[in-house]
Write a protein that holds these residues in place. Sequence first.
Motif, mmCIF file in Angstrom:
data_model
loop_
_atom_site.group_PDB
_atom_site.id
_atom_site.type_symbol
_atom_site.label_atom_id
_atom_site.label_comp_id
_atom_site.label_asym_id
_atom_site.label_seq_id
_atom_site.Cartn_x
_atom_site.Cartn_y
_atom_site.Cartn_z
ATOM 1 N N CYS A 97 0.877 -1.178 0.000
ATOM 2 C CA CYS A 97 0.000 0.000 0.000
ATOM 3 C C CYS A 97 0.906 1.216 0.000
ATOM 4 O O CYS A 97 2.111 1.084 -0.077
ATOM 5 C CB CYS A 97 -0.898 -0.006 1.243
ATOM 6 S SG CYS A 97 0.050 0.188 2.765
ATOM 7 N N ALA A 149 1.188 3.365 2.559
ATOM 8 C CA ALA A 149 1.592 3.795 3.910
ATOM 9 C C ALA A 149 3.096 3.585 4.094
ATOM 10 O O ALA A 149 3.801 4.470 4.602
ATOM 11 C CB ALA A 149 0.810 3.018 4.966
ATOM 12 N N PHE A 150 3.596 2.428 3.687
ATOM 13 C CA PHE A 150 5.017 2.119 3.901
ATOM 14 C C PHE A 150 5.930 2.963 2.997
ATOM 15 O O PHE A 150 6.932 3.505 3.490
ATOM 16 C CB PHE A 150 5.256 0.608 3.749
ATOM 17 C CG PHE A 150 4.525 -0.192 4.798
ATOM 18 C CD1 PHE A 150 5.028 -0.298 6.086
ATOM 19 C CD2 PHE A 150 3.303 -0.778 4.508
ATOM 20 C CE1 PHE A 150 4.333 -1.002 7.069
ATOM 21 C CE2 PHE A 150 2.603 -1.486 5.477
ATOM 22 C CZ PHE A 150 3.120 -1.589 6.765
ATOM 23 N N CYS A 177 -3.299 4.481 5.256
ATOM 24 C CA CYS A 177 -3.688 3.114 5.651
ATOM 25 C C CYS A 177 -5.204 3.011 5.630
ATOM 26 O O CYS A 177 -5.896 3.828 6.225
ATOM 27 C CB CYS A 177 -3.163 2.799 7.050
ATOM 28 S SG CYS A 177 -3.860 1.254 7.685
ATOM 29 N N TYR A 178 -5.724 1.994 4.923
ATOM 30 C CA TYR A 178 -7.183 1.806 4.902
ATOM 31 C C TYR A 178 -7.577 0.515 5.619
ATOM 32 O O TYR A 178 -8.620 -0.073 5.341
ATOM 33 C CB TYR A 178 -7.744 1.835 3.469
ATOM 34 C CG TYR A 178 -6.802 1.304 2.406
ATOM 35 C CD1 TYR A 178 -6.674 -0.053 2.167
ATOM 36 C CD2 TYR A 178 -6.040 2.187 1.648
ATOM 37 C CE1 TYR A 178 -5.807 -0.529 1.200
ATOM 38 C CE2 TYR A 178 -5.168 1.715 0.666
ATOM 39 C CZ TYR A 178 -5.060 0.359 0.452
ATOM 40 O OH TYR A 178 -4.186 -0.115 -0.497
ATOM 41 N N LEU A 179 -6.714 0.093 6.533
ATOM 42 C CA LEU A 179 -7.026 -1.017 7.442
ATOM 43 C C LEU A 179 -7.400 -2.313 6.721
ATOM 44 O O LEU A 179 -8.325 -3.015 7.144
ATOM 45 C CB LEU A 179 -8.161 -0.602 8.410
ATOM 46 C CG LEU A 179 -7.876 0.602 9.309
ATOM 47 C CD1 LEU A 179 -9.114 0.963 10.130
ATOM 48 C CD2 LEU A 179 -6.698 0.346 10.230
ATOM 49 N N CYS A 180 -6.681 -2.618 5.644
ATOM 50 C CA CYS A 180 -6.992 -3.875 4.941
ATOM 51 C C CYS A 180 -6.466 -5.079 5.727
ATOM 52 O O CYS A 180 -6.889 -6.198 5.513
ATOM 53 C CB CYS A 180 -6.407 -3.859 3.537
ATOM 54 S SG CYS A 180 -4.618 -4.051 3.510
ATOM 55 N N ASP A 181 -5.477 -4.847 6.594
ATOM 56 C CA ASP A 181 -4.910 -5.879 7.473
ATOM 57 C C ASP A 181 -3.899 -6.797 6.800
ATOM 58 O O ASP A 181 -3.419 -7.755 7.402
ATOM 59 C CB ASP A 181 -6.033 -6.727 8.099
ATOM 60 C CG ASP A 181 -5.754 -7.026 9.569
ATOM 61 O OD1 ASP A 181 -5.053 -6.227 10.201
ATOM 62 O OD2 ASP A 181 -6.231 -8.054 10.068
ATOM 63 N N LEU A 182 -3.592 -6.516 5.540
ATOM 64 C CA LEU A 182 -2.705 -7.397 4.787
ATOM 65 C C LEU A 182 -1.305 -7.492 5.397
ATOM 66 O O LEU A 182 -0.721 -8.571 5.451
ATOM 67 C CB LEU A 182 -2.601 -6.862 3.346
ATOM 68 C CG LEU A 182 -2.569 -7.868 2.212
ATOM 69 C CD1 LEU A 182 -3.733 -8.834 2.290
ATOM 70 C CD2 LEU A 182 -2.575 -7.145 0.872
ATOM 71 N N CYS A 183 -0.777 -6.362 5.887
ATOM 72 C CA CYS A 183 0.580 -6.390 6.444
ATOM 73 C C CYS A 183 0.632 -7.298 7.665
ATOM 74 O O CYS A 183 1.566 -8.084 7.823
ATOM 75 C CB CYS A 183 1.068 -4.976 6.767
ATOM 76 S SG CYS A 183 -0.077 -4.013 7.750
ATOM 77 N N PHE A 212 0.749 -3.457 12.932
ATOM 78 C CA PHE A 212 0.664 -2.162 12.254
ATOM 79 C C PHE A 212 -0.787 -1.680 12.097
ATOM 80 O O PHE A 212 -1.099 -0.526 12.431
ATOM 81 C CB PHE A 212 1.372 -2.251 10.895
ATOM 82 C CG PHE A 212 1.778 -0.921 10.341
ATOM 83 C CD1 PHE A 212 3.011 -0.369 10.623
ATOM 84 C CD2 PHE A 212 0.902 -0.205 9.538
ATOM 85 C CE1 PHE A 212 3.374 0.874 10.114
ATOM 86 C CE2 PHE A 212 1.256 1.042 9.026
ATOM 87 C CZ PHE A 212 2.496 1.577 9.315
ATOM 88 N N PRO A 213 -1.724 -2.537 11.611
ATOM 89 C CA PRO A 213 -3.099 -2.037 11.449
ATOM 90 C C PRO A 213 -3.737 -1.607 12.772
ATOM 91 O O PRO A 213 -4.450 -0.615 12.826
ATOM 92 C CB PRO A 213 -3.839 -3.241 10.854
ATOM 93 C CG PRO A 213 -2.785 -4.096 10.256
ATOM 94 C CD PRO A 213 -1.570 -3.899 11.095
HETATM 95 S S1 SF4 Z 1 -3.440 -2.470 6.986
HETATM 96 FE FE1 SF4 Z 1 -1.271 -2.559 6.397
HETATM 97 S S2 SF4 Z 1 -1.268 -3.200 4.224
HETATM 98 FE FE2 SF4 Z 1 -3.346 -2.503 4.732
HETATM 99 S S3 SF4 Z 1 -3.416 -0.361 4.143
HETATM 100 FE FE3 SF4 Z 1 -2.852 -0.408 6.323
HETATM 101 S S4 SF4 Z 1 -0.649 -0.404 6.369
HETATM 102 FE FE4 SF4 Z 1 -1.248 -0.949 4.272
#
Ligand code: SF4
Length: 441
Positions: free
Chosen positions: A55, A57-58, A88-94, A111-112
């Motif tokens: 995403c 954010a990083f 960050c849109y809180l997808c939780d993938l990280c 991180f989320p």
């Molecule tokens: S939850 Fe993690 S991967 Fe998803 S948007 Fe936020 S920082 Fe990026």
Amino acid sequence: MTISGKSACAGNCEAPFRLPLNRKDSLFHDEDALFQELERIFDICYGCRRCLNLCNAFPTLVELVDESATMELDSVAKQDYWKIVDNCYLCDLCYATKCPYIPPHEQSVDFPRLMLWAKAFNFSERGASFRDRLLASPGRIGRLATIPLVAQIINAAGNSRSLRSMLHLHPDAPLPACHRDTLRKRRNNLVSSASAAKSVDTGVVLFSTCFGNCNEPDPGDDLCAILEHNAIPVALPEKEHCCGMPRLELGDLDAVEKAGKENIPLLAEWVDKGWSIVAPLPACVLMFKQWLPLLFPDDPLVQKVRGAVFDPFEYLVQRHEEGRLKTDFKHSLGVVSYHLPCHLRVRNTGMNTRDILSLIPGTHVEVIASCSGRGGSYAIKREHYEVSMELARPVVDRVRQVIPDHYGSDCPMAGRQIENGLANGSRAEHPLTLLRRAYGI
Ligand code: SF4
Ligand code: SF4
């Protein structure tokens, strides 16, 4: 509140777990504690960089550090931390797919969860813009759209360039259309809660979701047809409210709690009667499965509903394993490019959609498991649109390479995002729509 969780385990010797986010804890509202934790985790992430391609954010974090005076995090202005949070849109993938440092690792990186804490702190201190509040109110807009002529007015307003400019919405972003012919109106003949209470049969309670009710009613309608074809009773809850996901992305946790209090007791009654709850939007399922339990870990009703909510294809796979799913398909689908949305991927429930569509003779499903960049309302905001389309590019390119007979995503918003990237006049088709077509019903 345990902020870092360091006391939990000195090494990664236990199964991963998630620390609850306790709003009642005084540290939750402590700006110094929040910034200490942001600094701690940003420093780890800057060194690690595994999530750079997930995403924006990083990359924002790396850019801020690289362009700072000392090229160290300590010379990045604290005010600029919000630029990372905002991406960050809180997808939780990280958390779910990349991070080796999640609790109980001694680094305890979630991180989320940290982003949610920061968003909630920011919202409670500064509130949100009119645009962001508007975008986080799909249920309210949907209810308005059921008034004669209002849906047309909302849709026309959404396409007005001057209004978009005023609201800081990108001129090229596809805005969801409002339908007067909502899913709940279309399916108001389903099993009522009163008759379900008397019935010995149990089945599916369709939590239509505000987006699935007003903006994209077809997938929910298709699901009803599929369940009826398979002799599985379908019911609608007497009433429902937004699951709270758009408000969560805003950090408005009071609104999330209010939504939970309105939905959970009602859904829990159905669970007590033995019914399963199915929602056609992966983000809404994730809300019940993950975010509400994280915010309200001690609420037994939240836990009860969590165990009974399913994504449509997750539910259909279970029925197939019991031998209760018909395979009397009439039409093959050819090649399907299927996008697995992040909100589903992070739940780690397997490739249910692919597995069900693959039962259809003459059908080959090609899975694309990258982020579509849609991120709730992220992709329609003027400041994020270009980045969101860049994030979508690998998905769009893959569909272009495959030249499928059909393409689509379990997330209708992601489907529209891919459609927008392709820009060739083609339409994304939801996998439920494809399954219904294969049945010929
Ligand atoms: S939850 Fe993690 S991967 Fe998803 S948007 Fe936020 S920082 Fe990026
Ligand atoms: S979230 Fe974890 S995997 Fe991702 S960059 Fe940070 S430390 Fe690395």
